[in-house]
Enzyme design. Structure first.
Site, PDB file in Angstrom:
ATOM      1  N   ARG A  35     -11.535  -4.866   4.818  1.00 43.30           N
ATOM      2  CA  ARG A  35     -11.863  -4.368   3.479  1.00 43.30           C
ATOM      3  C   ARG A  35     -11.854  -5.506   2.449  1.00 43.30           C
ATOM      4  O   ARG A  35     -11.001  -6.372   2.473  1.00 43.30           O
ATOM      5  CB  ARG A  35     -10.831  -3.302   3.090  1.00 43.30           C
ATOM      6  CG  ARG A  35     -10.983  -2.809   1.671  1.00 43.30           C
ATOM      7  CD  ARG A  35     -10.265  -1.516   1.470  1.00 43.30           C
ATOM      8  NE  ARG A  35      -8.820  -1.661   1.345  1.00 43.30           N
ATOM      9  CZ  ARG A  35      -8.027  -0.675   0.972  1.00 43.30           C
ATOM     10  NH1 ARG A  35      -8.523   0.524   0.728  1.00 43.30           N
ATOM     11  NH2 ARG A  35      -6.731  -0.857   0.881  1.00 43.30           N
TER      12      ARG A  35
ATOM     13  N   ARG B 105      -7.562  -8.139  -0.530  1.00 46.90           N
ATOM     14  CA  ARG B 105      -6.309  -7.785  -1.202  1.00 46.90           C
ATOM     15  C   ARG B 105      -5.117  -8.419  -0.510  1.00 46.90           C
ATOM     16  O   ARG B 105      -5.069  -8.473   0.713  1.00 46.90           O
ATOM     17  CB  ARG B 105      -6.139  -6.263  -1.219  1.00 46.90           C
ATOM     18  CG  ARG B 105      -6.973  -5.603  -2.274  1.00 46.90           C
ATOM     19  CD  ARG B 105      -6.987  -4.100  -2.166  1.00 46.90           C
ATOM     20  NE  ARG B 105      -5.675  -3.493  -1.961  1.00 46.90           N
ATOM     21  CZ  ARG B 105      -5.464  -2.177  -2.029  1.00 46.90           C
ATOM     22  NH1 ARG B 105      -6.470  -1.365  -2.315  1.00 46.90           N
ATOM     23  NH2 ARG B 105      -4.270  -1.692  -1.815  1.00 46.90           N
TER      24      ARG B 105
ATOM     25  N   LYS C 241      -9.994   6.987  -0.764  1.00 46.05           N
ATOM     26  CA  LYS C 241     -10.037   7.581  -2.109  1.00 46.05           C
ATOM     27  C   LYS C 241     -11.112   6.915  -2.960  1.00 46.05           C
ATOM     28  O   LYS C 241     -11.862   7.577  -3.669  1.00 46.05           O
ATOM     29  CB  LYS C 241      -8.659   7.476  -2.784  1.00 46.05           C
ATOM     30  CG  LYS C 241      -7.572   8.220  -2.012  1.00 46.05           C
ATOM     31  CD  LYS C 241      -6.185   7.944  -2.585  1.00 46.05           C
ATOM     32  CE  LYS C 241      -5.775   6.501  -2.550  1.00 46.05           C
ATOM     33  NZ  LYS C 241      -4.955   6.034  -1.453  1.00 46.05           N
TER      34      LYS C 241
ATOM     35  N   ARG D 128       3.212   0.330   3.899  1.00 47.33           N
ATOM     36  CA  ARG D 128       2.611   1.213   2.895  1.00 47.33           C
ATOM     37  C   ARG D 128       2.369   2.611   3.467  1.00 47.33           C
ATOM     38  O   ARG D 128       2.560   3.609   2.773  1.00 47.33           O
ATOM     39  CB  ARG D 128       1.296   0.608   2.380  1.00 47.33           C
ATOM     40  CG  ARG D 128       1.521  -0.543   1.390  1.00 47.33           C
ATOM     41  CD  ARG D 128       0.355  -1.511   1.344  1.00 47.33           C
ATOM     42  NE  ARG D 128      -0.877  -0.913   0.895  1.00 47.33           N
ATOM     43  CZ  ARG D 128      -2.099  -1.364   1.202  1.00 47.33           C
ATOM     44  NH1 ARG D 128      -2.229  -2.430   1.985  1.00 47.33           N
ATOM     45  NH2 ARG D 128      -3.157  -0.764   0.751  1.00 47.33           N
TER      46      ARG D 128
ATOM     47  N   ARG E 146       2.153   9.046  -7.521  1.00 41.88           N
ATOM     48  CA  ARG E 146       2.526   9.031  -6.119  1.00 41.88           C
ATOM     49  C   ARG E 146       4.022   9.096  -5.884  1.00 41.88           C
ATOM     50  O   ARG E 146       4.492   8.863  -4.767  1.00 41.88           O
ATOM     51  CB  ARG E 146       1.853   7.919  -5.330  1.00 41.88           C
ATOM     52  CG  ARG E 146       1.947   6.511  -5.703  1.00 41.88           C
ATOM     53  CD  ARG E 146       1.859   5.803  -4.373  1.00 41.88           C
ATOM     54  NE  ARG E 146       1.141   4.609  -4.118  1.00 41.88           N
ATOM     55  CZ  ARG E 146      -0.066   4.237  -4.407  1.00 41.88           C
ATOM     56  NH1 ARG E 146      -0.826   4.959  -5.122  1.00 41.88           N
ATOM     57  NH2 ARG E 146      -0.532   3.105  -4.003  1.00 41.88           N
TER      58      ARG E 146
HETATM   59  P1  ATP Z   1      -5.824   2.212  -1.029  1.00 37.26           P
HETATM   60  O1  ATP Z   1      -5.570   1.260   0.072  1.00 37.26           O
HETATM   61  O2  ATP Z   1      -6.599   3.409  -0.588  1.00 37.26           O
HETATM   62  O3  ATP Z   1      -6.378   1.604  -2.260  1.00 37.26           O
HETATM   63  P2  ATP Z   1      -3.081   2.090  -1.707  1.00 37.26           P
HETATM   64  O4  ATP Z   1      -2.244   3.223  -2.143  1.00 37.26           O
HETATM   65  O5  ATP Z   1      -2.536   1.242  -0.639  1.00 37.26           O
HETATM   66  O6  ATP Z   1      -4.422   2.808  -1.385  1.00 37.26           O
HETATM   67  P3  ATP Z   1      -3.597   1.125  -4.352  1.00 37.26           P
HETATM   68  O7  ATP Z   1      -3.613   2.535  -4.824  1.00 37.26           O
HETATM   69  O8  ATP Z   1      -4.725   0.254  -4.692  1.00 37.26           O
HETATM   70  O9  ATP Z   1      -3.449   1.049  -2.785  1.00 37.26           O
HETATM   71  O10 ATP Z   1      -2.235   0.464  -4.832  1.00 37.26           O
HETATM   72  C1  ATP Z   1      -1.911  -0.850  -4.458  1.00 37.26           C
HETATM   73  C2  ATP Z   1      -0.467  -1.129  -4.803  1.00 37.26           C
HETATM   74  O11 ATP Z   1      -0.284  -0.977  -6.218  1.00 37.26           O
HETATM   75  C3  ATP Z   1       0.548  -0.185  -4.176  1.00 37.26           C
HETATM   76  O12 ATP Z   1       0.915  -0.564  -2.879  1.00 37.26           O
HETATM   77  C4  ATP Z   1       1.704  -0.318  -5.181  1.00 37.26           C
HETATM   78  O13 ATP Z   1       2.395  -1.535  -5.010  1.00 37.26           O
HETATM   79  C5  ATP Z   1       0.984  -0.384  -6.507  1.00 37.26           C
HETATM   80  N1  ATP Z   1       0.777   0.960  -7.065  1.00 37.26           N
HETATM   81  C6  ATP Z   1      -0.424   1.587  -7.241  1.00 37.26           C
HETATM   82  N2  ATP Z   1      -0.259   2.828  -7.747  1.00 37.26           N
HETATM   83  C7  ATP Z   1       1.085   2.991  -7.895  1.00 37.26           C
HETATM   84  C8  ATP Z   1       1.903   4.060  -8.336  1.00 37.26           C
HETATM   85  N3  ATP Z   1       1.390   5.232  -8.745  1.00 37.26           N
HETATM   86  N4  ATP Z   1       3.249   3.879  -8.349  1.00 37.26           N
HETATM   87  C9  ATP Z   1       3.800   2.722  -7.962  1.00 37.26           C
HETATM   88  N5  ATP Z   1       3.078   1.669  -7.518  1.00 37.26           N
HETATM   89  C10 ATP Z   1       1.743   1.791  -7.481  1.00 37.26           C
HETATM   90 MG    MG Z   2      -7.770   2.545  -3.441  1.00 36.66          MG
END
Ligand code: ATP
Ligand code: MG
Length: 221
Positions: free
Chosen positions: A134, A167, A16, A178, A95
């Site tokens: 990453r 991260r 994304k 996840r 989400r």
């Molecule tokens: P990516 O790896 O592509 O960045 P991801 O979904 O694993 O996707 P982030 O979107 O960066 O990672 O989110 C990291 C963490 O932050 C999630 O695992 C969660 O703990 C928290 N988080 C982020 N967005 C939300 C949300 N909309 N609702 C609840 N928790 C969230």
């Molecule tokens: Mg991301």
């Protein structure tokens, strides 16, 4: 391309952030709000919210709906009139179905409902391969990959020269949790947006394959 209000859906590591970066090259002034980036910035600033969020994030758990809803809708509210009138996108929020409904209740009355939802569908084997390599520049959310998208100087952000971080949730154990969580929670979300006629899915192993499909879709809006 007409201005769009886009939600990018996709599993962790689906790309994304990379698609957002690529979109910037074709959509000048694109505003993007990535919930994970906002949370990592809160953690870096050691805010109260950051302290709460880090406990959930490092375990690969979603943070409670009420916290993330107020954080993200607060940021949407901060966009200027001009920014709102141009294109913007959301990454990582909503989400859960509850978050989606809360978002609509904020956007609807302002006449700013989403114009499109695109799900990036990437095979899990491709995702697992990229997560461990990453790195992120927390203040900007810029992401790198030591194997196929390395920074110019090892461990440093290309733009600021500041250090990159790994991260806390980018390890094999957490990523599996996840991914499973994503697959469960995305189902009602998909249905919700499908019913509204907003959902499009694009498939591919890499962002280079996915990106042109995203552009093609946005050009039709
Ligand atoms: P990516 O790896 O592509 O960045 P991801 O979904 O694993 O996707 P982030 O979107 O960066 O990672 O989110 C990291 C963490 O932050 C999630 O695992 C969660 O703990 C928290 N988080 C982020 N967005 C939300 C949300 N909309 N609702 C609840 N928790 C969230
Ligand atoms: Mg991301």
């Amino acid at each position: 391309m007409n201005p769009f209000r886009l939600l990018l859906l996709g599993a962790p590591g689906a790309g994304k952030g990379t698609i957002t970066k690529k979109l910037r090259s074709v959509v000048p002034n694109l505003q993007s709000i990535a919930s994970g980036d906002l949370l990592r910035q809160e953690i870096q600033q050691k805010s109260k919210l950051g302290q709460i969020a880090s406990k959930y994030i490092s375990r690969g758990m979603l943070i409670p709906d009420d916290l993330i809803i107020s954080l993200v809708t607060g940021h949407i509210g901060k966009l200027s009139k001009d920014e709102v009138a141009r294109s913007w996108l959301l990454d990582g929020f909503p989400r859960t179905l509850h978050q989606a409904i809360a978002l609509d209740s904020v956007l609807g009355p302002r006449g700013q409902n989403l114009t499109s939802v695109i799900e990036l569908d990437v095979p899990e084997s491709a995702i697992l391969g990229r997560i461990e390599t990453r790195y992120v520049h927390v203040p900007s959310g810029r992401i790198y990959n030591s194997s196929y998208n390395p920074p110019k100087v090892r461990g440093k952000d290309d733009v600021t020269g500041e250090p990159l971080e790994k991260r806390s949730d980018d390890n094999e154990q957490t990523i599996i949790k996840r991914l499973n969580d994503y697959n469960t929670k995305v189902k009602p979300l998909r249905e919700y947006y499908k019913e509204k006629g907003l959902l499009t899915t694009v498939r591919g192993d890499t962002s280079d394959i996915i990106f042109p499909q995203v552009v093609e879709h946005l050009e039709k809006l």
